[in-house]
Design a protein around this motif. Structure first.
Motif, short mmCIF file in Angstrom:
data_model
loop_
_atom_site.label_atom_id
_atom_site.label_comp_id
_atom_site.label_asym_id
_atom_site.label_seq_id
_atom_site.Cartn_x
_atom_site.Cartn_y
_atom_site.Cartn_z
N ALA A 39 -0.56 -3.52 -0.07
CA ALA A 39 -0.89 -3.77 -1.49
C ALA A 39 -0.94 -2.44 -2.24
O ALA A 39 -0.45 -2.33 -3.37
CB ALA A 39 -2.23 -4.47 -1.58
N LEU A 40 -1.52 -1.43 -1.60
CA LEU A 40 -1.64 -0.13 -2.27
C LEU A 40 -0.28 0.49 -2.54
O LEU A 40 -0.10 1.24 -3.50
CB LEU A 40 -2.50 0.82 -1.41
N SER A 41 0.72 0.15 -1.71
CA SER A 41 2.05 0.73 -1.93
C SER A 41 2.65 0.19 -3.24
O SER A 41 3.39 0.89 -3.91
CB SER A 41 2.98 0.48 -0.74
N VAL A 42 2.31 -1.05 -3.60
CA VAL A 42 2.79 -1.58 -4.89
C VAL A 42 2.11 -0.81 -6.03
O VAL A 42 2.76 -0.36 -6.98
CB VAL A 42 2.49 -3.10 -5.01
N LEU A 43 0.80 -0.63 -5.90
CA LEU A 43 0.07 0.11 -6.94
C LEU A 43 0.57 1.55 -7.03
O LEU A 43 0.63 2.13 -8.11
CB LEU A 43 -1.43 0.05 -6.66
N ASP A 44 0.96 2.10 -5.89
CA ASP A 44 1.50 3.45 -5.87
C ASP A 44 2.81 3.50 -6.66
O ASP A 44 3.02 4.38 -7.49
CB ASP A 44 1.74 3.85 -4.40
N GLN A 45 3.68 2.53 -6.41
CA GLN A 45 4.96 2.49 -7.14
C GLN A 45 4.73 2.31 -8.65
O GLN A 45 5.51 2.76 -9.46
CB GLN A 45 5.85 1.34 -6.63
N LEU A 46 3.64 1.64 -8.98
CA LEU A 46 3.33 1.44 -10.41
C LEU A 46 2.60 2.65 -11.00
O LEU A 46 2.27 2.66 -12.19
CB LEU A 46 2.45 0.18 -10.59
N GLY A 47 2.33 3.64 -10.15
CA GLY A 47 1.64 4.84 -10.62
C GLY A 47 0.15 4.62 -10.83
O GLY A 47 -0.49 5.36 -11.59
#
Ligand SMILES: Cc1cc2nc3c(=O)[nH]c(=O)nc-3n(C[C@H](O)[C@H](O)[C@H](O)COP(=O)(O)OP(=O)(O)OC[C@H]3O[C@@H](n4cnc5c(N)ncnc54)[C@H](O)[C@@H]3O)c2cc1C
Length: 366
Positions: A39-47
């Motif tokens: 889940a955090l990797s999605v938030l990472d991609q969203l900055g």
């Protein structure tokens, strides 16, 4: 969560979107969330990962304990490579997503618009919303994304079967002044409890999952250990969430211009703490599929083909946790023994397929 994340992911894919939310204002609802590395990797991609990490708590493992004795059964490692695992208040995730959506010129958020119905037109859809003041609004769009939760009116309109009540309920509590980074789960016959930090102020989340009819996860409703009973006694009761599931196979299948994401597509029991995680993954994958395929229809087919096997696997894991967490005596004795001797590395390896998923960058707009 799914809707805002999807709008932000679509912006990366060069698409504009309008997020219509039924609530006339966004209030902090619910309590805590655990977010694993996938889940955090999605938030990472969203900055947005750093902003969220600032508000949440990092954890490296989840402690599984016996509900009656508080004895440690296993420490399940939850980190994934460099990427961590965060416990956070869900209102903080909501506000991080909302602030980003408000700042993005490709996203418009309108509150107080409740989805009513949709009609196909020659080149798209007309979608009707009812305003909080009783007025009607029609929106012309090429795609309707139902990110409207387990009771999804979009899914109902698309002819999906209604959610099924599991007869299990999640009682949620907020405990003030209970600092500490630990994420703990206590296992008991037909029930379990989970506790973790939500805010730097020392606020802690407690969820007790029990069969319907047990009053408020009361301290004496199970043979709970004194530490958990103390949490229950001093926690502020936030309410009961009935645990519902939906037919994900049906809801994730490809449709022409309507697609479901998040709980609307696959509401699941919170036994693997993956509902919001899967909503974030859906949002990212849908935007990626729409960005890379030549037509919306192909994008939706690719989304369904990508998400269904993963969601089915998560649902299987969730059912496994339900069986194992809620075992009664004497099987619970065997479970406790097995957990105590199982190496941590083996426990972590069981979850690699889940936590090691990563959101790949979205291809530049076509
Ligand atoms: C006790 C419990 C603990 C949990 N813990 C975790 C956890 O630790 N980790 C995790 O990943 N997940 C967890 N989950 C699951 C997680 O909360 C959900 O999966 C997640 O909230 C789903 O997000 P969503 O955006 O799909 O749906 P929702 O959060 O339900 O959002 C749906 C939105 O649609 C809006 N809406 C509804 N109808 C309409 C309409 N007609 N028109 C316009 N808008 C509409 C609603 O107002 C709402 O804002 C937990 C769930 C429970 C019950």
């Amino acid at each position: 969560m799914a809707g805002l994340a999807c709008a932000l992911a679509l912006a990366k894919a060069g698409c504009r979107s309008l997020v219509c939310e039924r609530a006339p204002s966004l209030q902090p609802v619910g309590a805590g969330l655990q977010l694993s590395a996938n889940a955090l990797s999605v938030l990472d991609q969203l900055g947005l990962k750093a902003a969220l990490a600032e508000r949440g708590f990092s954890a490296s493992s989840v402690a599984l304990r016996d509900g009656a004795s508080d004895r440690l059964l296993a420490l399940v490692p939850v980190e994934s490579g460099q990427d961590g695992y965060i416990a956070v208040h869900r209102a903080d995730l909501q506000s991080v997503l909302l602030d980003a959506a408000m700042a993005d010129p490709s996203v418009e958020v309108r509150l107080g618009l409740s989805f009513q119905r949709v009609e196909s037109q020659a080149n798209g859809l007309s979608v009707w919303f009812l305003g909080a003041d009783g007025s009607q609004t029609t929106v012309e769009t090429s795609l309707l994304i139902g990110a409207d939760g387990v009771h999804s009116p979009v899914a109902a309109f698309a002819g999906c079967k209604p959610p099924v009540d599991s007869r299990l309920v999640a009682h949620r509590f907020s405990i003030a002044d209970a600092p500490g980074p630990e994420i703990e789960a206590w296992l008991a016959p037909s029930s379990h409890a989970v506790s973790y930090p939500m805010r730097k102020s020392g606020e802690r989340n407690l969820v007790v999952v029990e069969p319907v009819g047990v009053p408020h996860g009361a301290p004496d409703s199970r043979d709970w250990n004194p530490r958990l009973s103390d949490f229950l006694t001093r926690g502020d009761y936030l309410g009961a969430w009935p645990l519902l599931t939906v037919d994900a196979d049906d809801r994730l299948r490809s449709r022409e211009r309507i697609v479901l994401i998040g709980d609307a597509a696959h509401a699941m029991f919170p036994f693997a703490a993956q509902g919001a995680a899967m909503a974030l993954e859906d949002a990212w994958v849908l935007a990626s599929c729409l960005a890379t395929k030549a037509t919306i229809q192909e994008g939706l087919a690719a989304y369904a083909a990508t998400r269904l096997p993963r969601i089915q696997r998560v649902l299987k894991r969730v059912s496994f946790h339900r069986r194992v967490y809620h075992l009664g005596w004497p099987l619970s004795l065997a479970r406790n023994l097995a957990m105590r001797v199982r190496p941590e590395a083996a426990m972590r390896a069981d979850l690699s397929w889940l936590y090691d998923w990563r959101a790949e960058p979205i291809a530049p707009p076509l």
